[in-house]
Design an enzyme around this catalytic site. Structure first.
Site, PDB file in Angstrom:
ATOM      1  N   LYS A 194      -4.959 -33.639  12.996  1.00 26.11           N
ATOM      2  CA  LYS A 194      -4.251 -32.037  12.585  1.00 26.11           C
ATOM      3  C   LYS A 194      -3.173 -31.859  13.627  1.00 26.11           C
ATOM      4  CE  LYS A 194      -8.137 -30.150  10.370  1.00 26.11           C
ATOM      5  NZ  LYS A 194      -9.436 -29.180   9.923  1.00 26.11           N
ATOM      6  N   LYS A 249     -11.356 -38.162   1.489  1.00 26.90           N
ATOM      7  CA  LYS A 249     -12.455 -37.545   1.037  1.00 26.90           C
ATOM      8  C   LYS A 249     -11.755 -36.432   0.196  1.00 26.90           C
ATOM      9  CE  LYS A 249     -13.569 -34.014   4.167  1.00 26.90           C
ATOM     10  NZ  LYS A 249     -14.554 -33.416   5.010  1.00 26.90           N
ATOM     11  N   LYS A 291     -12.461 -29.648   0.365  1.00 27.49           N
ATOM     12  CA  LYS A 291     -12.194 -28.509  -0.163  1.00 27.49           C
ATOM     13  C   LYS A 291     -10.944 -27.503   0.294  1.00 27.49           C
ATOM     14  CE  LYS A 291     -15.487 -26.155   2.977  1.00 27.49           C
ATOM     15  NZ  LYS A 291     -15.521 -27.309   3.937  1.00 27.49           N
TER      16      LYS A 291
END
Length: 345
Positions: A112, A197, A200
């Site tokens: 990140k 993956k 969400k």
């Protein structure tokens, strides 16, 4: 009884991957076989830019979906992280045990931080230190097991290291937990990018099936899933990741193993159709229960209030012990004086 702790972060709408990889097992196994605590870890959602109203909305939705997935507040403890002060109290103490190098080696932080640097931005300090908060989440409750996906195993290993280090330096205080991993569908992948993956935090995209997607939306996303070159249906996670993802989803929804199911299909289309229908049927009872719970918001609020009270009662003795062990002066108790007045002594 073994104690289990796990949580969901309200940074996006919960997905089919969250359900198949974790939530379903929590409801069908963990709450029956363990002293289980499940938490909406809303403090973790503050490590990145966010809309406060959206975090509150997603926190409530996550708690409601956890109940809709089958969690029973009579069997387990369900609560919101920020409602229990012991998480933040213990996190700072553990920051005094962790090292800068350990934090910067965390894969998620490196990924990140690099992404933000390419954009010309910077990351918040809380993103660097949030694995310590995660460790506090676990250690405060003396959890023996932490059910996690592959991407979180490194954080549980850090938790183990911090617990061992604290115990060696300041006296035995923490249970040293272990990570446990579900079997099939431990990590459901994005339908459009089967090497990533189904996360969400990705708010839009045809590769993500959300728990509240309408049946026709689920069917459309699965039927448009990326597959691989070749015509034969075989299970090979490395060489055929798209097919492997579909087979793992089908296996998790309907039973059986991906290897066995691969032999039952002669075409990609038939596999996609059956996978889509299996996903729709798995989500149907969750969506129906979610609708019922949304009609009774007072029930959900009561569950979270009672869960936070139980969680505080469980965590406080451990956190207080950690404060004493590391050298902090105990708080001065209040005592009733003459005439019932409260005096500080």
């Amino acid at each position: 009884m073994t104690r289990v702790f796990s949580g969901v972060k309200p940074t996006g709408h919960l997905t089919l991957g969250n359900y198949l990889g974790a939530m379903r097992r929590w409801a069908s196994v963990d709450q029956y076989e363990a002293d289980a605590l499940f938490c909406v870890v809303d403090l973790h959602a503050l490590t990145v830019d966010h809309d406060p109203a959206r975090v509150r909305r997603l926190s409530r939705q996550a708690a409601t979906l956890l109940l809709a997935s089958g969690l029973d507040p009579e069997l387990c403890t369900l609560f919101v992280q920020s409602h229990v002060d012991e998480h933040a109290r213990l996190s700072y103490v553990l920051e005094c045990v962790a090292t800068d190098g350990e934090m910067r080696r965390m894969v998620q932080y490196k990924e990140k931080a690099a992404r933000e640097q390419r954009r010309g931005g910077s990351v918040r300090l809380s993103l660097l230190t949030y694995p310590v908060l995660m460790a506090a989440d676990i250690l405060a409750y003396g959890a023996d097991e932490v059910p996690v996906g592959d991407d979180q195993v490194q954080h549980v290993e850090l938790t183990r290291d911090l617990a061992v280090r604290f115990n060696q330096r300041y006296g035995h205080t923490f249970v040293v937990p272990r990570a446990t991993r579900p079997g099939v569908a431990a990590r459901v992948m994005n339908l459009q990018d089967p090497t990533s993956k189904m996360g969400k935090s990705d708010d839009v995209g045809p590769g993500i099936v959300y728990l509240l997607d309408e049946p026709d939306v689920v069917r459309k996303k699965v039927m448009r899933a990326v597959t691989d070159s070749g015509r034969d249906v075989v299970y090979d996670r490395e060489a055929r990741p798209g097919l492997a993802n579909l087979l793992e989803i089908l296996a998790a929804c309907s039973g059986g193993s991906p290897e066995e199911l691969s032999g039952a299909y002669a075409s990609y289309g038939a596999l996609k159709k059956d996978t889509a229908e299996a996903a729709v049927e798995v989500l149907r009872p969750v969506q129906e229960r979610h609708k019922e719970l949304c009609a009774d918001p007072g029930y959900v609020e009561g569950v979270l209030r009672d869960g936070a009270e139980r969680a505080r009662g469980t965590a406080r003795p451990t956190v207080d012990a950690a404060y004493r062990a590391i050298g902090l002066l105990p708080a001065v108790p209040e005592a009733a004086g003459a005439g019932g007045a409260v005096l500080r002594v």
